[in-house]
Design a protein around this motif. Structure first.
Motif, PDB file in Angstrom:
ATOM      1  N   THR A   3       0.835  -1.190   0.000  1.00  0.00           N
ATOM      2  CA  THR A   3       0.000   0.000   0.000  1.00  0.00           C
ATOM      3  C   THR A   3       0.875   1.247   0.000  1.00  0.00           C
ATOM      4  O   THR A   3       1.531   1.531   0.990  1.00  0.00           O
ATOM      5  CB  THR A   3      -0.916   0.004   1.241  1.00  0.00           C
ATOM      6  OG1 THR A   3      -1.635  -1.228   1.269  1.00  0.00           O
ATOM      7  CG2 THR A   3      -1.893   1.145   1.208  1.00  0.00           C
ATOM      8  N   PRO A   4       0.878   2.005  -1.097  1.00  0.00           N
ATOM      9  CA  PRO A   4       1.692   3.221  -1.120  1.00  0.00           C
ATOM     10  C   PRO A   4       1.105   4.290  -0.203  1.00  0.00           C
ATOM     11  O   PRO A   4      -0.102   4.511  -0.189  1.00  0.00           O
ATOM     12  CB  PRO A   4       1.650   3.659  -2.581  1.00  0.00           C
ATOM     13  CG  PRO A   4       0.468   2.983  -3.165  1.00  0.00           C
ATOM     14  CD  PRO A   4       0.207   1.755  -2.357  1.00  0.00           C
ATOM     15  N   HIS A   5       1.993   4.919   0.555  1.00  0.00           N
ATOM     16  CA  HIS A   5       1.572   5.983   1.461  1.00  0.00           C
ATOM     17  C   HIS A   5       2.203   7.322   1.084  1.00  0.00           C
ATOM     18  O   HIS A   5       1.960   8.316   1.756  1.00  0.00           O
ATOM     19  CB  HIS A   5       1.913   5.628   2.903  1.00  0.00           C
ATOM     20  CG  HIS A   5       1.149   4.439   3.398  1.00  0.00           C
ATOM     21  ND1 HIS A   5      -0.187   4.489   3.711  1.00  0.00           N
ATOM     22  CD2 HIS A   5       1.520   3.163   3.597  1.00  0.00           C
ATOM     23  CE1 HIS A   5      -0.613   3.296   4.101  1.00  0.00           C
ATOM     24  NE2 HIS A   5       0.411   2.471   4.027  1.00  0.00           N
ATOM     25  N   GLN A  16     -12.942  -0.430  -7.943  1.00  0.00           N
ATOM     26  CA  GLN A  16     -13.167  -1.446  -6.922  1.00  0.00           C
ATOM     27  C   GLN A  16     -14.536  -2.067  -7.106  1.00  0.00           C
ATOM     28  O   GLN A  16     -15.539  -1.350  -7.158  1.00  0.00           O
ATOM     29  CB  GLN A  16     -13.079  -0.816  -5.525  1.00  0.00           C
ATOM     30  CG  GLN A  16     -13.418  -1.743  -4.382  1.00  0.00           C
ATOM     31  CD  GLN A  16     -12.365  -2.819  -4.165  1.00  0.00           C
ATOM     32  OE1 GLN A  16     -11.195  -2.512  -4.017  1.00  0.00           O
ATOM     33  NE2 GLN A  16     -12.775  -4.074  -4.157  1.00  0.00           N
ATOM     34  N   GLY A  17     -14.582  -3.378  -7.230  1.00  0.00           N
ATOM     35  CA  GLY A  17     -15.852  -4.082  -7.259  1.00  0.00           C
ATOM     36  C   GLY A  17     -16.386  -4.257  -5.850  1.00  0.00           C
ATOM     37  O   GLY A  17     -15.636  -4.580  -4.929  1.00  0.00           O
ATOM     38  N   VAL A  27     -11.237  -1.818   2.627  1.00  0.00           N
ATOM     39  CA  VAL A  27      -9.804  -1.512   2.671  1.00  0.00           C
ATOM     40  C   VAL A  27      -9.460  -0.488   1.594  1.00  0.00           C
ATOM     41  O   VAL A  27      -8.741   0.479   1.840  1.00  0.00           O
ATOM     42  CB  VAL A  27      -8.965  -2.802   2.514  1.00  0.00           C
ATOM     43  CG1 VAL A  27      -7.491  -2.485   2.345  1.00  0.00           C
ATOM     44  CG2 VAL A  27      -9.183  -3.724   3.711  1.00  0.00           C
ATOM     45  N   THR A  28      -9.992  -0.699   0.396  1.00  0.00           N
ATOM     46  CA  THR A  28      -9.752   0.262  -0.682  1.00  0.00           C
ATOM     47  C   THR A  28     -10.382   1.603  -0.350  1.00  0.00           C
ATOM     48  O   THR A  28      -9.755   2.653  -0.547  1.00  0.00           O
ATOM     49  CB  THR A  28     -10.288  -0.276  -2.021  1.00  0.00           C
ATOM     50  OG1 THR A  28      -9.667  -1.535  -2.286  1.00  0.00           O
ATOM     51  CG2 THR A  28      -9.995   0.687  -3.164  1.00  0.00           C
ATOM     52  N   ASP A  29     -11.602   1.600   0.167  1.00  0.00           N
ATOM     53  CA  ASP A  29     -12.262   2.848   0.558  1.00  0.00           C
ATOM     54  C   ASP A  29     -11.404   3.621   1.556  1.00  0.00           C
ATOM     55  O   ASP A  29     -11.233   4.843   1.425  1.00  0.00           O
ATOM     56  CB  ASP A  29     -13.628   2.574   1.178  1.00  0.00           C
ATOM     57  CG  ASP A  29     -14.669   2.072   0.201  1.00  0.00           C
ATOM     58  OD1 ASP A  29     -14.458   2.155  -1.033  1.00  0.00           O
ATOM     59  OD2 ASP A  29     -15.709   1.576   0.677  1.00  0.00           O
ATOM     60  N   ARG A  45     -13.724   4.805  -8.644  1.00  0.00           N
ATOM     61  CA  ARG A  45     -15.037   4.298  -8.996  1.00  0.00           C
ATOM     62  C   ARG A  45     -15.272   2.958  -8.316  1.00  0.00           C
ATOM     63  O   ARG A  45     -14.394   2.102  -8.286  1.00  0.00           O
ATOM     64  CB  ARG A  45     -15.171   4.096 -10.512  1.00  0.00           C
ATOM     65  CG  ARG A  45     -15.045   5.353 -11.324  1.00  0.00           C
ATOM     66  CD  ARG A  45     -16.287   6.234 -11.132  1.00  0.00           C
ATOM     67  NE  ARG A  45     -16.204   7.446 -11.917  1.00  0.00           N
ATOM     68  CZ  ARG A  45     -15.718   8.595 -11.466  1.00  0.00           C
ATOM     69  NH1 ARG A  45     -15.257   8.690 -10.230  1.00  0.00           N
ATOM     70  NH2 ARG A  45     -15.703   9.662 -12.236  1.00  0.00           N
ATOM     71  N   THR A  46     -16.476   2.796  -7.795  1.00  0.00           N
ATOM     72  CA  THR A  46     -16.896   1.495  -7.282  1.00  0.00           C
ATOM     73  C   THR A  46     -17.936   0.936  -8.241  1.00  0.00           C
ATOM     74  O   THR A  46     -18.713   1.691  -8.843  1.00  0.00           O
ATOM     75  CB  THR A  46     -17.485   1.608  -5.864  1.00  0.00           C
ATOM     76  OG1 THR A  46     -18.584   2.518  -5.876  1.00  0.00           O
ATOM     77  CG2 THR A  46     -16.428   2.066  -4.866  1.00  0.00           C
ATOM     78  N   TYR A  47     -17.927  -0.377  -8.384  1.00  0.00           N
ATOM     79  CA  TYR A  47     -18.809  -1.049  -9.335  1.00  0.00           C
ATOM     80  C   TYR A  47     -19.606  -2.120  -8.601  1.00  0.00           C
ATOM     81  O   TYR A  47     -19.044  -3.103  -8.111  1.00  0.00           O
ATOM     82  CB  TYR A  47     -17.993  -1.655 -10.483  1.00  0.00           C
ATOM     83  CG  TYR A  47     -17.307  -0.584 -11.282  1.00  0.00           C
ATOM     84  CD1 TYR A  47     -17.929  -0.011 -12.382  1.00  0.00           C
ATOM     85  CD2 TYR A  47     -16.060  -0.105 -10.902  1.00  0.00           C
ATOM     86  CE1 TYR A  47     -17.319   1.003 -13.095  1.00  0.00           C
ATOM     87  CE2 TYR A  47     -15.437   0.904 -11.615  1.00  0.00           C
ATOM     88  CZ  TYR A  47     -16.071   1.456 -12.715  1.00  0.00           C
ATOM     89  OH  TYR A  47     -15.466   2.468 -13.412  1.00  0.00           O
ATOM     90  N   ALA A  48     -20.908  -1.899  -8.536  1.00  0.00           N
ATOM     91  CA  ALA A  48     -21.806  -2.795  -7.807  1.00  0.00           C
ATOM     92  C   ALA A  48     -21.727  -4.216  -8.357  1.00  0.00           C
ATOM     93  O   ALA A  48     -21.754  -4.428  -9.581  1.00  0.00           O
ATOM     94  CB  ALA A  48     -23.241  -2.285  -7.889  1.00  0.00           C
ATOM     95  N   ASP A  49     -21.599  -5.154  -7.451  1.00  0.00           N
ATOM     96  CA  ASP A  49     -21.648  -6.587  -7.731  1.00  0.00           C
ATOM     97  C   ASP A  49     -20.476  -7.117  -8.554  1.00  0.00           C
ATOM     98  O   ASP A  49     -20.493  -8.281  -8.947  1.00  0.00           O
ATOM     99  CB  ASP A  49     -22.974  -6.978  -8.404  1.00  0.00           C
ATOM    100  CG  ASP A  49     -24.179  -6.585  -7.560  1.00  0.00           C
ATOM    101  OD1 ASP A  49     -24.093  -6.733  -6.318  1.00  0.00           O
ATOM    102  OD2 ASP A  49     -25.171  -6.123  -8.126  1.00  0.00           O
TER     103      ASP A  49
END
Length: 91
Positions: A3-5, A16-17, A27-29, A45-49
């Motif tokens: 994880t880059p900081h 992110q799905g 974790v991504t959020d 972007r988040t992608y439902a399902d």
């Protein structure tokens, strides 16, 4: 360690799905939130399902959006300077 900081000098497109079984969406959020708070330019972007694999499939809803985003960068269009956070389109 994965994880880059530190600041990343290039604009980012992060997808992110919500049904990802490998990388917990929370974790991504959290990572995106911390990077945005630190001033990282990012499109998230988040992608439902979508799962860890379905999000990168040729028929994934991320494909068109990612190609358009990358094409704009190669054309010299400026990337967002802040954090662009939204739910992506669905199939």
């Amino acid at each position: 360690r994965n994880t880059p900081h530190e600041a990343i000098p290039a604009p980012l497109f992060v997808a992110q799905g919500t049904a990802d079984e490998v990388v917990d969406p929370a974790v991504t959020d959290d990572w995106v939130g911390s990077r945005c708070d630190a001033g990282q330019a990012m499109t998230y972007r988040t992608y439902a399902d979508e799962t860890h694999l379905s999000i990168v499939a040729p028929d994934s809803p991320v494909t068109d959006e990612l190609v358009a985003w990358a094409t704009a960068r190669f054309a010299g269009d400026d990337a967002p300077t802040g954090c662009d956070l939204a739910e992506g389109p669905t199939n």
